[in-house]
Scaffold this active site. Structure first.
Site, PDB file in Angstrom:
ATOM      1  N   GLU A   1      39.196 -14.298  33.082  1.00  0.00           N
ATOM      2  CA  GLU A   1      39.779 -14.286  33.973  1.00  0.00           C
ATOM      3  C   GLU A   1      39.734 -15.622  34.693  1.00  0.00           C
ATOM      4  O   GLU A   1      38.377 -14.690  35.042  1.00  0.00           O
ATOM      5  CB  GLU A   1      40.544 -13.788  34.657  1.00  0.00           C
ATOM      6  CG  GLU A   1      40.746 -12.755  33.265  1.00  0.00           C
ATOM      7  CD  GLU A   1      41.436 -10.764  34.282  1.00  0.00           C
ATOM      8  OE1 GLU A   1      41.850 -11.200  35.764  1.00  0.00           O
ATOM      9  OE2 GLU A   1      41.533 -10.055  33.496  1.00  0.00           O
TER      10      GLU A   1
ATOM     11  N   GLU B   1      38.034  -5.016  32.895  1.00  0.00           N
ATOM     12  CA  GLU B   1      37.188  -4.764  34.940  1.00  0.00           C
ATOM     13  C   GLU B   1      37.425  -3.405  35.241  1.00  0.00           C
ATOM     14  O   GLU B   1      38.201  -2.450  35.955  1.00  0.00           O
ATOM     15  CB  GLU B   1      38.859  -5.464  35.751  1.00  0.00           C
ATOM     16  CG  GLU B   1      38.789  -6.948  36.166  1.00  0.00           C
ATOM     17  CD  GLU B   1      39.434  -7.169  36.890  1.00  0.00           C
ATOM     18  OE1 GLU B   1      39.682  -8.960  37.020  1.00  0.00           O
ATOM     19  OE2 GLU B   1      40.389  -6.519  37.518  1.00  0.00           O
TER      20      GLU B   1
END
Length: 374
Positions: free
Chosen positions: A294, A189
Protein backbone atom coordinates in the site's frame (compact mmCIF):
# COMPACT_ATOMS: atom_id res chain seq x y z
CA UNK A 1 -15.07 -19.23 -12.77
CA UNK A 2 -12.72 -20.12 -15.61
CA UNK A 3 -10.01 -22.71 -15.19
CA UNK A 4 -7.16 -22.58 -17.66
CA UNK A 5 -3.42 -22.77 -17.84
CA UNK A 6 -1.88 -20.27 -15.48
CA UNK A 7 0.60 -17.86 -17.02
CA UNK A 8 3.71 -17.00 -15.06
CA UNK A 9 3.35 -14.09 -12.63
CA UNK A 10 5.18 -10.92 -13.61
CA UNK A 11 8.77 -10.46 -12.53
CA UNK A 12 7.72 -7.13 -11.03
CA UNK A 13 4.28 -6.15 -9.74
CA UNK A 14 2.90 -2.77 -10.75
CA UNK A 15 -0.46 -2.91 -9.14
CA UNK A 16 -3.37 -1.25 -7.45
CA UNK A 17 -5.61 -2.18 -4.53
CA UNK A 18 -9.35 -2.63 -5.04
CA UNK A 19 -10.14 -1.21 -1.62
CA UNK A 20 -13.62 -0.17 -0.56
CA UNK A 21 -15.26 -2.81 -2.78
CA UNK A 22 -15.52 -6.14 -0.99
CA UNK A 23 -14.65 -4.48 2.33
CA UNK A 24 -16.17 -1.10 3.19
CA UNK A 25 -14.20 1.84 4.60
CA UNK A 26 -16.21 4.90 5.49
CA UNK A 27 -13.68 7.48 4.27
CA UNK A 28 -13.54 5.83 0.85
CA UNK A 29 -17.30 5.62 0.25
CA UNK A 30 -18.94 8.17 2.56
CA UNK A 31 -22.16 8.09 0.55
CA UNK A 32 -22.87 4.58 1.83
CA UNK A 33 -22.57 5.76 5.42
CA UNK A 34 -24.53 9.00 5.08
CA UNK A 35 -27.05 9.42 7.91
CA UNK A 36 -25.68 6.44 9.83
CA UNK A 37 -23.71 6.22 13.06
CA UNK A 38 -21.78 3.25 11.63
CA UNK A 39 -18.00 3.55 11.33
CA UNK A 40 -17.10 0.23 9.67
CA UNK A 41 -18.63 -2.69 7.79
CA UNK A 42 -19.67 -4.52 10.97
CA UNK A 43 -21.62 -1.62 12.46
CA UNK A 44 -22.94 -0.67 9.00
CA UNK A 45 -24.52 -4.11 8.56
CA UNK A 46 -25.85 -4.19 12.12
CA UNK A 47 -27.35 -0.70 11.96
CA UNK A 48 -29.04 -1.18 8.59
CA UNK A 49 -30.27 -4.69 9.21
CA UNK A 50 -29.96 -7.50 6.73
CA UNK A 51 -32.65 -6.58 4.13
CA UNK A 52 -31.56 -2.96 3.66
CA UNK A 53 -27.85 -3.79 3.95
CA UNK A 54 -28.23 -6.48 1.30
CA UNK A 55 -29.87 -4.11 -1.16
CA UNK A 56 -27.27 -1.38 -0.71
CA UNK A 57 -24.32 -3.77 -0.65
CA UNK A 58 -25.44 -5.54 -3.81
CA UNK A 59 -25.77 -2.25 -5.68
CA UNK A 60 -22.30 -1.19 -4.50
CA UNK A 61 -20.75 -4.48 -5.63
CA UNK A 62 -22.23 -4.00 -9.09
CA UNK A 63 -21.17 -0.37 -9.54
CA UNK A 64 -17.94 0.33 -7.66
CA UNK A 65 -15.67 -1.95 -9.72
CA UNK A 66 -16.73 -3.44 -13.07
CA UNK A 67 -15.29 -5.37 -15.98
CA UNK A 68 -14.65 -2.03 -17.70
CA UNK A 69 -12.35 -1.07 -14.82
CA UNK A 70 -10.25 -4.19 -15.38
CA UNK A 71 -10.09 -3.30 -19.07
CA UNK A 72 -8.89 0.21 -18.20
CA UNK A 73 -6.24 -1.17 -15.84
CA UNK A 74 -4.96 -3.45 -18.59
CA UNK A 75 -4.87 -0.51 -20.99
CA UNK A 76 -2.65 1.60 -18.72
CA UNK A 77 -0.30 -1.31 -18.05
CA UNK A 78 -1.25 -2.40 -14.53
CA UNK A 79 -0.42 -6.08 -14.17
CA UNK A 80 -1.85 -6.93 -10.73
CA UNK A 81 -4.58 -6.05 -8.26
CA UNK A 82 -4.62 -6.65 -4.53
CA UNK A 83 -8.16 -7.46 -3.40
CA UNK A 84 -8.97 -6.90 0.30
CA UNK A 85 -11.63 -9.20 1.75
CA UNK A 86 -13.33 -9.71 5.11
CA UNK A 87 -13.43 -12.98 6.99
CA UNK A 88 -17.14 -13.28 6.12
CA UNK A 89 -16.44 -13.59 2.37
CA UNK A 90 -17.60 -17.23 2.21
CA UNK A 91 -20.69 -16.56 4.29
CA UNK A 92 -21.73 -18.16 7.59
CA UNK A 93 -20.86 -19.74 9.85
CA UNK A 94 -18.04 -17.57 11.18
CA UNK A 95 -17.01 -16.65 14.74
CA UNK A 96 -19.34 -14.40 16.70
CA UNK A 97 -18.33 -11.04 18.14
CA UNK A 98 -20.42 -8.99 20.61
CA UNK A 99 -20.51 -6.12 18.10
CA UNK A 100 -22.84 -8.27 16.00
CA UNK A 101 -25.60 -7.91 18.56
CA UNK A 102 -28.57 -10.27 18.19
CA UNK A 103 -27.75 -11.45 14.68
CA UNK A 104 -24.85 -13.94 14.81
CA UNK A 105 -24.24 -13.51 11.05
CA UNK A 106 -24.92 -9.87 10.15
CA UNK A 107 -22.77 -9.57 7.03
CA UNK A 108 -24.32 -9.46 3.59
CA UNK A 109 -23.88 -12.73 1.72
CA UNK A 110 -22.83 -12.97 -1.91
CA UNK A 111 -19.39 -11.39 -1.83
CA UNK A 112 -17.81 -14.64 -2.94
CA UNK A 113 -19.78 -14.47 -6.20
CA UNK A 114 -18.39 -10.98 -6.79
CA UNK A 115 -14.89 -12.27 -6.10
CA UNK A 116 -15.43 -15.10 -8.58
CA UNK A 117 -16.34 -12.51 -11.22
CA UNK A 118 -13.22 -10.52 -10.40
CA UNK A 119 -11.08 -13.60 -11.04
CA UNK A 120 -12.77 -14.05 -14.41
CA UNK A 121 -12.31 -10.40 -15.37
CA UNK A 122 -8.67 -10.50 -14.30
CA UNK A 123 -8.05 -13.59 -16.42
CA UNK A 124 -9.69 -11.92 -19.42
CA UNK A 125 -7.38 -8.93 -19.14
CA UNK A 126 -4.12 -10.58 -18.14
CA UNK A 127 -4.16 -9.14 -14.61
CA UNK A 128 -2.86 -11.05 -11.60
CA UNK A 129 -4.71 -11.15 -8.26
CA UNK A 130 -3.16 -10.96 -4.82
CA UNK A 131 -5.93 -12.02 -2.44
CA UNK A 132 -5.64 -10.25 0.91
CA UNK A 133 -7.30 -11.19 4.23
CA UNK A 134 -7.93 -7.60 5.27
CA UNK A 135 -10.39 -8.07 8.15
CA UNK A 136 -10.00 -11.07 10.45
CA UNK A 137 -12.53 -12.24 13.05
CA UNK A 138 -12.26 -10.14 16.20
CA UNK A 139 -10.31 -7.50 14.21
CA UNK A 140 -6.52 -7.62 14.11
CA UNK A 141 -5.76 -3.91 14.37
CA UNK A 142 -8.63 -1.80 15.72
CA UNK A 143 -8.93 0.09 12.44
CA UNK A 144 -12.09 0.45 10.38
CA UNK A 145 -10.31 -1.47 7.61
CA UNK A 146 -10.08 -4.43 9.99
CA UNK A 147 -13.85 -4.61 10.15
CA UNK A 148 -14.46 -3.18 13.64
CA UNK A 149 -13.12 0.22 14.66
CA UNK A 150 -11.49 0.40 18.13
CA UNK A 151 -11.59 -3.38 18.66
CA UNK A 152 -8.44 -5.53 18.43
CA UNK A 153 -9.18 -9.02 19.72
CA UNK A 154 -8.18 -11.34 16.87
CA UNK A 155 -5.08 -12.52 18.70
CA UNK A 156 -6.86 -13.14 22.01
CA UNK A 157 -8.96 -16.18 21.01
CA UNK A 158 -7.87 -19.41 19.36
CA UNK A 159 -11.26 -19.56 17.62
CA UNK A 160 -10.40 -16.38 15.71
CA UNK A 161 -6.91 -17.58 14.81
CA UNK A 162 -8.06 -21.03 13.73
CA UNK A 163 -10.88 -19.65 11.61
CA UNK A 164 -8.47 -17.30 9.81
CA UNK A 165 -6.21 -20.24 8.95
CA UNK A 166 -9.17 -22.37 7.85
CA UNK A 167 -10.55 -19.56 5.69
CA UNK A 168 -7.23 -19.10 3.88
CA UNK A 169 -7.09 -22.82 3.21
CA UNK A 170 -10.62 -22.81 1.80
CA UNK A 171 -9.84 -19.84 -0.44
CA UNK A 172 -6.63 -21.51 -1.63
CA UNK A 173 -8.62 -24.62 -2.50
CA UNK A 174 -11.30 -22.60 -4.31
CA UNK A 175 -8.92 -20.56 -6.47
CA UNK A 176 -5.95 -22.90 -6.86
CA UNK A 177 -6.74 -23.40 -10.56
CA UNK A 178 -7.76 -19.81 -11.25
CA UNK A 179 -5.32 -18.46 -13.85
CA UNK A 180 -5.27 -15.00 -12.26
CA UNK A 181 -4.24 -16.06 -8.76
CA UNK A 182 -0.65 -15.02 -8.07
CA UNK A 183 -0.59 -14.72 -4.30
CA UNK A 184 -2.43 -14.81 -0.98
CA UNK A 185 -1.68 -12.37 1.84
CA UNK A 186 -2.06 -13.97 5.25
CA UNK A 187 -3.26 -10.89 7.16
CA UNK A 188 -3.37 -7.16 6.56
CA UNK A 189 -1.74 -4.82 9.08
CA UNK A 190 -1.84 -6.76 12.37
CA UNK A 191 -1.35 -4.23 15.16
CA UNK A 192 2.13 -3.39 16.42
CA UNK A 193 1.54 -4.72 19.96
CA UNK A 194 0.47 -8.22 18.93
CA UNK A 195 3.42 -10.40 20.02
CA UNK A 196 5.75 -11.18 17.14
CA UNK A 197 6.01 -14.84 18.15
CA UNK A 198 2.22 -15.17 18.00
CA UNK A 199 2.22 -13.63 14.54
CA UNK A 200 4.98 -15.95 13.37
CA UNK A 201 3.08 -18.98 14.63
CA UNK A 202 -0.06 -17.83 12.81
CA UNK A 203 1.89 -17.16 9.62
CA UNK A 204 3.37 -20.67 9.73
CA UNK A 205 -0.07 -22.24 10.24
CA UNK A 206 -1.52 -20.20 7.39
CA UNK A 207 1.43 -21.01 5.11
CA UNK A 208 0.80 -24.73 5.58
CA UNK A 209 -2.94 -24.35 4.96
CA UNK A 210 -2.35 -22.58 1.65
CA UNK A 211 0.48 -24.80 0.47
CA UNK A 212 -1.78 -27.82 0.89
CA UNK A 213 -3.53 -26.55 -2.25
CA UNK A 214 -1.28 -24.01 -4.00
CA UNK A 215 2.26 -24.92 -5.08
CA UNK A 216 4.95 -22.26 -4.73
CA UNK A 217 5.63 -22.18 -8.46
CA UNK A 218 2.19 -20.66 -9.03
CA UNK A 219 1.21 -18.80 -5.86
CA UNK A 220 3.21 -16.49 -3.61
CA UNK A 221 2.50 -16.28 0.10
CA UNK A 222 2.71 -12.74 1.49
CA UNK A 223 3.06 -11.65 5.12
CA UNK A 224 2.86 -8.11 6.49
CA UNK A 225 5.45 -6.61 8.82
CA UNK A 226 2.86 -5.84 11.51
CA UNK A 227 4.20 -2.29 11.93
CA UNK A 228 7.50 -3.47 13.36
CA UNK A 229 11.07 -3.72 12.13
CA UNK A 230 11.83 -6.31 9.49
CA UNK A 231 14.67 -7.40 11.74
CA UNK A 232 12.15 -9.14 14.01
CA UNK A 233 11.66 -11.60 11.14
CA UNK A 234 15.30 -12.37 10.38
CA UNK A 235 15.63 -16.06 9.56
CA UNK A 236 11.86 -16.50 9.23
CA UNK A 237 10.16 -18.34 6.32
CA UNK A 238 13.48 -18.84 4.57
CA UNK A 239 14.16 -20.92 1.48
CA UNK A 240 14.67 -23.67 0.60
CA UNK A 241 12.20 -24.99 3.17
CA UNK A 242 9.75 -22.17 2.44
CA UNK A 243 9.31 -21.08 -1.15
CA UNK A 244 7.92 -18.02 -2.94
CA UNK A 245 7.39 -15.93 0.18
CA UNK A 246 7.09 -12.13 -0.03
CA UNK A 247 7.39 -9.58 2.77
CA UNK A 248 4.87 -6.71 2.72
CA UNK A 249 5.45 -3.15 3.94
CA UNK A 250 3.03 -0.22 3.69
CA UNK A 251 4.45 3.25 3.22
CA UNK A 252 2.50 6.45 3.86
CA UNK A 253 3.49 9.99 4.80
CA UNK A 254 0.38 11.37 6.53
CA UNK A 255 -0.16 9.39 9.72
CA UNK A 256 2.18 10.98 12.25
CA UNK A 257 2.96 14.49 13.41
CA UNK A 258 6.49 14.41 12.03
CA UNK A 259 5.25 13.73 8.51
CA UNK A 260 2.49 16.31 8.75
CA UNK A 261 4.97 19.00 9.79
CA UNK A 262 7.19 18.50 6.71
CA UNK A 263 6.99 20.68 3.63
CA UNK A 264 6.82 18.99 0.22
CA UNK A 265 10.61 18.92 -0.10
CA UNK A 266 10.85 16.95 3.13
CA UNK A 267 8.36 14.43 1.77
CA UNK A 268 10.35 14.08 -1.45
CA UNK A 269 13.57 13.55 0.49
CA UNK A 270 12.00 10.87 2.68
CA UNK A 271 10.63 8.95 -0.31
CA UNK A 272 13.55 9.42 -2.66
CA UNK A 273 16.40 8.81 -0.26
CA UNK A 274 15.38 7.09 2.99
CA UNK A 275 12.75 4.83 1.42
CA UNK A 276 15.01 3.90 -1.50
CA UNK A 277 17.80 2.85 0.85
CA UNK A 278 15.31 1.08 3.11
CA UNK A 279 14.05 -1.03 0.21
CA UNK A 280 17.50 -2.42 -0.45
CA UNK A 281 18.27 -2.93 3.25
CA UNK A 282 15.05 -4.80 4.02
CA UNK A 283 15.48 -7.30 1.21
CA UNK A 284 19.20 -7.76 1.74
CA UNK A 285 18.92 -8.34 5.48
CA UNK A 286 15.71 -10.36 5.41
CA UNK A 287 16.89 -12.45 2.44
CA UNK A 288 13.34 -12.34 1.06
CA UNK A 289 11.84 -10.27 -1.76
CA UNK A 290 9.43 -7.60 -0.55
CA UNK A 291 6.55 -5.54 -1.89
CA UNK A 292 4.95 -2.24 -0.96
CA UNK A 293 1.40 -3.49 -0.58
CA UNK A 294 0.00 0.00 0.00
CA UNK A 295 1.05 3.57 -0.77
CA UNK A 296 -0.65 6.70 -2.05
CA UNK A 297 -0.23 10.39 -2.77
CA UNK A 298 -2.07 11.22 0.44
CA UNK A 299 -0.54 14.04 2.48
CA UNK A 300 -3.55 15.05 4.61
CA UNK A 301 -4.58 12.88 7.55
CA UNK A 302 -8.05 14.43 7.53
CA UNK A 303 -8.75 12.78 4.16
CA UNK A 304 -8.70 9.29 5.66
CA UNK A 305 -9.08 9.67 9.41
CA UNK A 306 -12.23 9.21 11.46
CA UNK A 307 -10.52 10.55 14.55
CA UNK A 308 -7.93 13.23 13.74
CA UNK A 309 -9.52 15.72 11.34
CA UNK A 310 -7.91 18.60 13.22
CA UNK A 311 -4.37 17.49 12.30
CA UNK A 312 -3.41 19.34 9.12
CA UNK A 313 -0.39 19.02 6.85
CA UNK A 314 2.14 21.69 5.86
CA UNK A 315 3.05 19.97 2.60
CA UNK A 316 0.77 21.90 0.26
CA UNK A 317 0.21 25.07 2.27
CA UNK A 318 0.60 28.32 0.35
CA UNK A 319 0.96 26.54 -3.01
CA UNK A 320 -1.13 27.62 -5.98
CA UNK A 321 -2.85 25.09 -8.24
CA UNK A 322 0.07 24.70 -10.63
CA UNK A 323 2.49 24.21 -7.73
CA UNK A 324 0.21 21.63 -6.09
CA UNK A 325 -0.07 19.65 -9.31
CA UNK A 326 3.71 19.79 -9.68
CA UNK A 327 4.14 18.66 -6.08
CA UNK A 328 1.84 15.69 -6.56
CA UNK A 329 3.64 14.66 -9.75
CA UNK A 330 6.99 14.90 -8.01
CA UNK A 331 5.74 12.97 -4.97
CA UNK A 332 4.36 10.25 -7.23
CA UNK A 333 7.51 9.94 -9.33
CA UNK A 334 9.82 9.92 -6.32
CA UNK A 335 7.86 7.16 -4.61
CA UNK A 336 7.65 5.10 -7.78
CA UNK A 337 11.40 5.28 -8.27
CA UNK A 338 11.95 4.14 -4.68
CA UNK A 339 9.37 1.35 -4.84
CA UNK A 340 10.80 -0.01 -8.09
CA UNK A 341 13.58 -1.33 -5.84
CA UNK A 342 11.07 -3.81 -4.43
CA UNK A 343 9.54 -6.89 -6.06
CA UNK A 344 6.60 -4.61 -6.76
CA UNK A 345 4.01 -2.21 -5.41
CA UNK A 346 0.24 -1.71 -5.13
CA UNK A 347 -1.26 1.80 -4.97
CA UNK A 348 -4.06 2.36 -2.44
CA UNK A 349 -6.59 2.49 -3.96
CA UNK A 350 -8.21 2.20 -7.40
CA UNK A 351 -11.27 4.34 -6.59
CA UNK A 352 -12.49 6.65 -3.83
CA UNK A 353 -15.46 9.00 -3.78
CA UNK A 354 -13.95 12.19 -2.37
CA UNK A 355 -10.15 11.91 -1.98
CA UNK A 356 -8.28 12.34 -5.30
CA UNK A 357 -4.80 11.73 -3.85
CA UNK A 358 -5.92 8.23 -2.83
CA UNK A 359 -7.75 7.44 -6.08
CA UNK A 360 -5.46 5.77 -8.62
CA UNK A 361 -7.71 6.40 -11.59
CA UNK A 362 -8.11 10.08 -10.77
CA UNK A 363 -4.38 10.46 -10.14
CA UNK A 364 -3.71 9.08 -13.62
CA UNK A 365 -6.38 11.22 -15.25
CA UNK A 366 -5.09 14.37 -13.50
CA UNK A 367 -1.55 13.63 -14.64
CA UNK A 368 -0.16 13.11 -11.15
CA UNK A 369 0.67 9.50 -11.98
CA UNK A 370 2.09 8.36 -15.35
CA UNK A 371 -0.33 7.55 -18.17
CA UNK A 372 1.20 4.07 -18.56
CA UNK A 373 3.06 1.63 -16.35
CA UNK A 374 4.99 -0.43 -18.88
Amino acid sequence: MRNSVKTSPPAHFRGVNLGGWLLLEKWMTPSLFAGLAATDETTWCVELGRPMATARRSAHWEQFVTRDDFAWLEEVGINAVRIPIGHWILGPPYPYHPKYGLDPHPFVEGGIDVLDRAFNWAAEHGINILLDLHAAPGCQNGFDNGGILDVCEWHTQEEYLAYSVELLGRLAQRYRSAPALCGIELLNEPRWDIPTELLKDYYLRAYRAIRAHCPPKRVAIVFHDGFRSHREYLGFLQPPRFKNVLFDVHRYQCFDRGNLDMDIHGHLDLAGNAWRLEADAIQSELKLPAIVGEWSLGLELSDVSLWAQEMTSRALQHLDRFQKDTAYRAFAATQLLAFEHYRGWFFWSYRTETTPAWCFRECVERGWLPPRFQ
